[in-house]
Design an enzyme around this catalytic site. Structure first.
Site, PDB file in Angstrom:
ATOM      1  N   HIS A  12       0.869  -1.189   0.000  1.00 25.95           N
ATOM      2  CA  HIS A  12       0.000   0.000   0.000  1.00 25.95           C
ATOM      3  C   HIS A  12       0.900   1.232   0.000  1.00 25.95           C
ATOM      4  CE1 HIS A  12      -3.603   2.326   1.935  1.00 25.95           C
ATOM      5  NE2 HIS A  12      -3.054   2.985   0.921  1.00 25.95           N
ATOM      6  N   HIS A  14       1.615   5.379  -1.727  1.00 24.09           N
ATOM      7  CA  HIS A  14       1.277   6.558  -2.530  1.00 24.09           C
ATOM      8  C   HIS A  14       2.566   7.149  -3.098  1.00 24.09           C
ATOM      9  CE1 HIS A  14      -2.950   6.770  -1.205  1.00 24.09           C
ATOM     10  NE2 HIS A  14      -2.471   6.261  -0.082  1.00 24.09           N
ATOM     11  N   LEU A  15       2.661   7.147  -4.418  1.00 23.79           N
ATOM     12  CA  LEU A  15       3.834   7.681  -5.096  1.00 23.79           C
ATOM     13  C   LEU A  15       3.581   9.035  -5.743  1.00 23.79           C
ATOM     14  CD1 LEU A  15       5.080   4.367  -6.716  1.00 23.79           C
ATOM     15  CD2 LEU A  15       6.368   5.763  -5.097  1.00 23.79           C
ATOM     16  N   ARG A  16       2.306   9.466  -5.773  1.00 23.33           N
ATOM     17  CA  ARG A  16       1.944  10.720  -6.439  1.00 23.33           C
ATOM     18  C   ARG A  16       2.367  10.653  -7.919  1.00 23.33           C
ATOM     19  NH1 ARG A  16      -1.296  10.976  -2.238  1.00 23.33           N
ATOM     20  NH2 ARG A  16      -0.499  12.086  -0.401  1.00 23.33           N
ATOM     21  N   ASN A  40      -5.092   7.188  -6.628  1.00 27.22           N
ATOM     22  CA  ASN A  40      -5.841   8.427  -6.363  1.00 27.22           C
ATOM     23  C   ASN A  40      -5.016   9.660  -6.751  1.00 27.22           C
ATOM     24  OD1 ASN A  40      -4.122   7.833  -4.178  1.00 27.22           O
ATOM     25  ND2 ASN A  40      -5.353   9.033  -2.740  1.00 27.22           N
ATOM     26  N   LYS A  97      -9.068  -0.652  -6.546  1.00 22.26           N
ATOM     27  CA  LYS A  97      -9.067   0.074  -5.270  1.00 22.26           C
ATOM     28  C   LYS A  97     -10.412   0.737  -5.051  1.00 22.26           C
ATOM     29  CE  LYS A  97      -7.762   2.059  -1.457  1.00 22.26           C
ATOM     30  NZ  LYS A  97      -6.481   2.681  -1.122  1.00 22.26           N
ATOM     31  N   HIS A 134     -10.178   1.008   1.205  1.00 17.32           N
ATOM     32  CA  HIS A 134     -10.051   1.979   2.290  1.00 17.32           C
ATOM     33  C   HIS A 134     -11.319   1.824   3.124  1.00 17.32           C
ATOM     34  CE1 HIS A 134      -8.810   6.007   3.993  1.00 17.32           C
ATOM     35  NE2 HIS A 134     -10.030   5.839   4.464  1.00 17.32           N
ATOM     36  N   HIS A 172      -4.558  -0.575   5.830  1.00 18.54           N
ATOM     37  CA  HIS A 172      -4.168   0.251   6.983  1.00 18.54           C
ATOM     38  C   HIS A 172      -5.095   0.089   8.191  1.00 18.54           C
ATOM     39  CE1 HIS A 172      -7.095   2.735   4.962  1.00 18.54           C
ATOM     40  NE2 HIS A 172      -6.244   3.375   4.203  1.00 18.54           N
ATOM     41  N   ASP A 245       1.403   2.706   3.478  1.00 15.58           N
ATOM     42  CA  ASP A 245       0.528   3.864   3.226  1.00 15.58           C
ATOM     43  C   ASP A 245       1.346   5.155   3.283  1.00 15.58           C
ATOM     44  OD1 ASP A 245      -1.790   5.260   2.603  1.00 15.58           O
ATOM     45  OD2 ASP A 245      -2.489   5.366   4.678  1.00 15.58           O
ATOM     46  N   HIS A 249       3.152  14.789   1.476  1.00 15.04           N
ATOM     47  CA  HIS A 249       2.505  16.087   1.264  1.00 15.04           C
ATOM     48  C   HIS A 249       3.565  17.168   1.431  1.00 15.04           C
ATOM     49  CE1 HIS A 249      -1.799  14.987   1.206  1.00 15.04           C
ATOM     50  NE2 HIS A 249      -1.491  14.073   2.100  1.00 15.04           N
ATOM     51  N   ALA A 261      -4.134  14.833   4.677  1.00 13.81           N
ATOM     52  CA  ALA A 261      -4.038  13.618   5.498  1.00 13.81           C
ATOM     53  C   ALA A 261      -3.021  12.677   4.873  1.00 13.81           C
ATOM     54  CB  ALA A 261      -5.402  12.942   5.592  1.00 13.81           C
TER      55      ALA A 261
END
Length: 343
Positions: A12, A14-16, A40, A97, A134, A172, A245, A249, A261
């Protein structure tokens, strides 16, 4: 002290995208063999074609490391079952997802009624495509600290009753109720656990002033929940596996009246997990959690490469921030010294 394990995977992440992807991608690919890449983005990864293009951008950002991104599709009530089936058959998409609409960062286009996508989920079950979830309700009358437990009771359990053969990953975990549900469930249900949810509780966020660096979704809960999550992670049980996860940011988005978040743990994830497994007297279970249980749930082979972690007498030094073209990104501070490092 040293421990050598199979090279781990992050189930899980997030690589953007674009410049942020180029900055944070190597922080994961340096240590992990594979990672489930969250879809996302803005705009989200909605089709097999989107996933193939995003995979190429990730591979370019992590060039030089032996790393394979595993792609997911952002499910909506308009997702074409034939498209995800074709992309899964071609090896482009590993999972779908499910974001409840409005539950977390960039989830406004998510699913509002899970029953409305039953034909899509039935197709995924038929072709053996896992569903990452999620797991939170978004009802305004449900307290933010109860939203995971309510989701398990009112959405996840009925879904598994309707489509028992669907392989699901509840991502998560943050609550003792979710831990108990996964532990007692029969059928193809697994769960990922982050390093930060093993470390922080809601007091970390709120006591002594609000600390946006520890704000994430699902939000960290009370101490009894943290302990339940940590015990599950270190137990060695096959249903629980590593998913950081990690979610970067930039400071301009984090330190605002409505800060983003997410917690960025990628640079120090494995040393943090090693610290906690050793602290709990369960270091022998780290390989199962980090390297074996996830591939087994996804029906994938384990990595052939190995990783060695070493504990030093002196604390491992970490930078406070990762510099990016969008501004500095705070690297998670666990509020204790870490003596482990990846050799």
């Amino acid at each position: 002290m040293r421990i050598t394990i199979r090279r781990p995977d992050d189930w899980h992440l997030h690589l953007r995208d674009n410049d942020m992807l180029n900055a944070v991608g190597p922080e994961t690919s340096r240590d992990f063999g594979r990672a489930i890449a969250m879809p996302n983005l803005v705009p989200p990864v909605l089709t097999g074609r989107d996933a193939a293009a995003y995979r190429e951008r990730i591979l370019a950002a992590t060039e030089g490391h032996d790393f394979m991104p595993l792609m997911t599709l952002y499910l909506t009530e308009d997702t074409d079952p034939a498209d995800i089936a074709a992309a899964h058959a071609d090896g482009i998409v590993t999972a779908g997802k499910l974001y409840p609409a409005g539950a977390t960062t960039n989830s406004t286009d998510g699913v509002r009624d899970v029953e409305a996508i039953t034909p899509l989920l039935e197709k995924m079950a038929e072709i053996g495509c896992p569903l990452c979830i999620h797991g939170e309700v978004v009802d305004e009358d449900v307290d933010i600290f109860d939203r995971e437990a309510v989701f398990v009771d009112t959405v996840l359990d009925p879904l598994r009753t309707r489509i028992p053969e669907l392989k699901i990953i509840l991502e998560h975990l943050t609550s003792k109720e979710a831990v108990q549900y996964v532990r007692e469930a029969t059928g193809p249900l697994g769960a990922t656990i982050t390093a930060h949810h093993m470390i922080i509780n809601r007091d970390t966020i709120l006591v002594g002033g609000i600390k946006p660096d520890y704000y994430c979704m699902p939000i960290a809960k009370g101490e009894e929940h943290r302990l339940a999550v940590r015990e599950a992670a270190t137990s060695g049980e096959a249903k629980f596996f590593l998913g950081t996860d990690s979610a970067p940011h930039p400071a301009s988005n984090k330190y605002t009246a409505a800060g983003g978040a997410g917690i960025f743990t990628a640079p120090k994830a494995m040393p943090l997990y090693a610290h906690m497994f050793e602290e709990d007297g369960r270091l022998e279970n780290l390989e199962a959690f980090a390297s074996l249980n996830g591939p087994a749930h996804y029906d994938l082979p384990v990595n052939t490469a190995m990783m060695t972690l070493e504990k030093s007498d002196t604390p491992t030094e970490w930078p406070e921030m990762l510099d990016t073209s969008q501004g500095p990104v705070k690297i998670f501070d666990p509020l204790f010294e870490t003596h482990w490092r990846v050799v």
